[in-house]
Design a protein around this motif. Structure first.
Motif, short mmCIF file in Angstrom:
data_model
loop_
_atom_site.label_atom_id
_atom_site.label_comp_id
_atom_site.label_asym_id
_atom_site.label_seq_id
_atom_site.Cartn_x
_atom_site.Cartn_y
_atom_site.Cartn_z
N SER A 160 0.82 -1.21 0.00
CA SER A 160 0.00 0.00 0.00
C SER A 160 0.85 1.25 0.00
O SER A 160 0.46 2.29 -0.52
CB SER A 160 -0.93 0.00 1.22
OG SER A 160 -1.84 -1.07 1.17
N GLN A 164 -2.25 -8.94 -4.21
CA GLN A 164 -1.40 -8.02 -3.45
C GLN A 164 0.02 -8.56 -3.32
O GLN A 164 1.00 -7.82 -3.49
CB GLN A 164 -2.01 -7.79 -2.07
CG GLN A 164 -1.30 -6.76 -1.22
CD GLN A 164 -1.38 -5.38 -1.82
OE1 GLN A 164 -2.33 -5.07 -2.52
NE2 GLN A 164 -0.37 -4.57 -1.60
N ALA A 187 -0.45 5.42 3.70
CA ALA A 187 -1.31 4.23 3.55
C ALA A 187 -0.79 3.03 4.32
O ALA A 187 -1.36 1.94 4.23
CB ALA A 187 -1.51 3.86 2.08
N ASN A 196 -3.32 1.16 6.54
CA ASN A 196 -4.45 0.41 5.94
C ASN A 196 -4.59 -0.99 6.50
O ASN A 196 -5.68 -1.55 6.51
CB ASN A 196 -4.28 0.35 4.43
CG ASN A 196 -4.82 1.58 3.72
OD1 ASN A 196 -5.46 1.48 2.68
ND2 ASN A 196 -4.57 2.75 4.27
N CYS A 199 -0.59 -1.44 -5.80
CA CYS A 199 -0.83 -0.54 -4.68
C CYS A 199 -2.33 -0.28 -4.52
O CYS A 199 -2.88 -0.36 -3.42
CB CYS A 199 -0.09 0.77 -4.89
SG CYS A 199 -0.43 2.04 -3.66
N LEU A 237 -5.21 -0.76 -1.49
CA LEU A 237 -5.99 0.38 -1.00
C LEU A 237 -7.48 0.12 -1.14
O LEU A 237 -8.27 0.45 -0.25
CB LEU A 237 -5.59 1.64 -1.78
CG LEU A 237 -4.17 2.15 -1.57
CD1 LEU A 237 -3.88 3.30 -2.53
CD2 LEU A 237 -3.94 2.59 -0.14
#
Length: 483
Positions: free
Chosen positions: A24, A167, A243, A246, A339, A343
C-alpha cells in the motif's frame, strides 16, 4: 432452510499483512515525487534529509499504532481507535474524511499515475477529449484511471483470498522495480561523477519555477525560507510513504491480530523506508538535480525536469538506454496497480466498520457471498472515479496527505488519553519510546502542517474545509437516525 450468515474470515497471516503494509505504501510516489522536490528545494542534502525525516515519522507512527492495534484488533482500525479515545463525532469526521479525500483521493491519485505511465506505451492517452478553460482538461488517461479502479473493485469483491494473492504478486513486482533501480543505478552511477557533483554544494537550497513563457526562475533559499520550502515539499515524500495504516482496517481478517498487526506495521514501514532512501541515492547517482526544461536527453533534463516527472523511468534509461523507459514504465504500472489493489481492499473494510456502527450507509455493512463488504467497495469505487475527473495528481496528493497527517496526530494523541483513562487495559504491545517518541511525532508533524498551511494555503485550506464539512453531515445523519 436457514439463511447463511456471513462474517469476516481471519485468513491473512504475518506475510500477508506485511505485504499489505509495504504494497500500500509503494505506489507511484517514489517514482515521481523526487522531481517536484528537486524543483522545490534544489539540494541533494535537503532531499535526502526530507526522505529520512519521512521514514522516521512513518516508522514512529507505525510503532505507536502498534499499541492501539493490540488493544483493539477489530475491523475498522484507526476509526475504532479514534472513537474509543475521542468519541463518535471525531471518529465520524475521520471516516468522512477518509471517504471524501484520504482513501479515495489516494486511490484516484495512484490510478492517475498508473494511467500516466501507461501513456508511455500509448501516447494517445494524452489526447484531450474536452476542456474547461486552461485549468481543467479531460483526457483518455482519466478514463483509463477510472477503468482500473472499477476492475480492482470487481476483483476484490470476489473474496479476500483473491485480493491477498494479487497483493502479494504485485508487491513482489514493485520490489523488483525498485531494486533494479537501486542495484543497477548505483553500479552505473558510481562510475560517473554525477553523485559527487550533486553533493558538491549539498545544502545550497533553491526553488525553481517554470514561467508561462517557458523561461525558468531560480530563487536561492536561506534561513526560514529553506525551512518553509522543506516543510511544504515534504508532502511529496509523506504521500509516497502513506497508507501504511491500511492494515489496521482489515484487522478482522488477520490471524492473531494482537501480534501480527504491530509486527507487520514495523516490518513493512522499515522495509519501505530503507528502499526509498536507497532509491533516491540511486537517482542522485544517475541524474543531476538541476537541468533544462528543454533538455534533449534525460541527463540534460535532470531530476527536476524529468518528462512528466517520471524520474524513475528517466533514471532507468541512463543504465538501460531508451528501452529502460519502457521497462521501468511497465514495472511502475504493475506497482501502481498493485498498490491500488491493497488500498481498495482495505478501504472497503473501514466503511464496513462505519456502517456496522451506524456511521455510514446501512447497506455498506452487508457482506456478500464471499464474505466481502461488496457494497462498501462499490461506493468507494464511485467516489474515487469522481476524484479522478475532478483533480490533478498534485492536488489529490495534497488533499489526501494533509488530511492524513491531521488524523495521524489525533490518533497518536489518543495513546496518551487512553493510557490515562484506561491504565489497566490489555496492551500486548506498548508504543516504542513512550511518551517521548509519540510526542516528538506530534510536534514535528504539527510543524509540517503549519508550513503546508503557509505555503500551500489553497489546497490545505480546502482539505480543512472538507473535514469541517463533516460536522453538519454528522448531525444530519444523527437526526435521521443513521448515527
Amino acid at each position: 432452510m436457514p439463511e447463511t450468515k456471513h462474517h469476516l474470515q481471519r485468513s491473512l497471516g504475518l506475510v500477508d499483512a506485511t505485504s499489505l503494509v509495504a504494497g500500500s505504501m509503494i505506489g507511484s510516489g517514489i517514482f515521481i515525487v523526487t522531481s517536484a522536490m528537486a524543483r522545490d528545494i534544489g539540494s541533494a542534502g535537503w532531499i535526502l534529509l526530507l526522505w529520512l525525516i519521512t521514514g522516521f515519522l512513518t516508522m514512529t507512527a507505525a510503532l505507536s499504532y502498534g499499541e492501539l492495534a493490540g488493544m483493539m484488533p477489530t475491523a475498522g482500525g484507526q476509526f475504532v481507535y479514534i472513537q474509543r479515545a475521542y468519541g463518535r463525532l471525531l471518529s465520524f469526521l475521520y471516516g468522512w474524511t477518509v471517504f471524501t479525500v484520504i482513501q479515495t483521493g489516494v486511490i484516484a491519485a495512484v490510478a492517475v499515475a498508473f494511467a500516466k505511465y501507461t501513456a508511455v506505451f500509448f501516447p494517445e492517452l494524452d489526447t484531450e477529449i474536452f476542456a474547461i478553460g486552461a485549468a481543467w482538461t479531460f483526457t483518455y488517461k482519466q478514463i483509463l484511471a477510472m477503468i482500473s479502479i472499477v476492475l480492482l473493485t470487481y476483483i476484490n469483491t470476489k473474496g479476500v483470498k483473491t485480493g491477498k494473492t494479487i497483493q502479494l504478486i504485485f508487491t513482489l513486482a514493485k520490489l523488483v522495480a525498485l531494486f533494479s533501480i537501486i542495484i543497477f543505478g548505483l553500479y552505473v552511477g558510481l562510475k560517473s561523477d554525477v553523485l559527487s557533483q550533486n553533493f558538491a554544494n549539498m545544502w545550497e537550497a533553491s526553488k525553481t519555477v517554470v514561467n508561462p513563457d517557458g523561461t525558468i526562475t531560480v530563487t536561492k533559499l536561506a534561513g526560514m525560507a529553506v525551512l518553509g520550502a522543506a516543510g511544504a515539499t515534504i508532502i511529496n515524500s509523506l504521500f509516497s510513504s502513506d497508507a501504511w495504516n491500511n492494515v489496521t482496517f482489515i484487522a478482522g481478517e488477520i490471524k492473531d491480530p494482537k501480534k501480527n498487526i504491530p509486527r507487520s506495521l514495523f516490518l513493512g514501514t522499515l522495509i519501505v523506508t530503507i528502499i526509498y532512501i536507497l532509491a533516491n541515492i540511486a537517482y542522485l547517482a544517475l541524474l543531476p538535480i538541476g537541468g533544462s526544461v528543454d533538455g534533449a536527453t534525460v541527463v540534460q533534463k535532470g531530476i527536476a525536469f524529468a518528462s512528466e516527472d517520471r524520474v524513475g523511468a528517466a533514471a532507468a534509461s541512463v543504465f538501460m538506454g531508451n528501452i529502460g523507459v519502457f521497462v521501468m514504465a511497465g514495472l511502475i504500472m504493475v506497482s501502481t496497480f498493485g498498490c491500488n489493489s491493497g488500498l481498495v481492499l482495505s478501504g472497503g473494510r473501514l466503511f464496513y466498520a462505519m456502517a456496522k456502527d451506524r456511521q455510514f450507509f446501512k447497506s455498506a455493512g452487508q457482506l456478500n457471498a464471499h464474505d466481502v463488504p461488496a457494497k462498501a467497495l462499490w461506493v468507494q469505487c464511485l467516489w474515487a472515479c469522481v476524484l479522478c475527473v475532478s483533480g490533478k495528481y498534485g492536488d489529490l496528493l495534497t488533499y489526501a496527505t494533509f488530511a492524513s497527517l491531521l488524523f495521524y496526530m489525533l490518533t497518536i494523541g489518543g495513546i496518551f488519553i487512553l493510557r490515562k483513562r484506561e491504565p489497566d487495559a490489555e496492551r500486548p504491545y506498548k508504543a516504542f519510546g513512550y511518551p517521548f517518541i509519540p510526542a516528538l511525532y506530534i510536534v514535528v508533524t504539527t510543524a509540517i502542517c503549519v508550513a503546508l498551511l503557509r505555503y500551500d494555503t489553497l489546497n490545505t485550506g480546502l482539505g480543512l474545509c472538507i473535514v469541517a464539512l463533516g460536522i453538519p453531515v454528522y448531525y444530519l445523519f444523527m437526526k435521521k437516525g443513521e448515527i
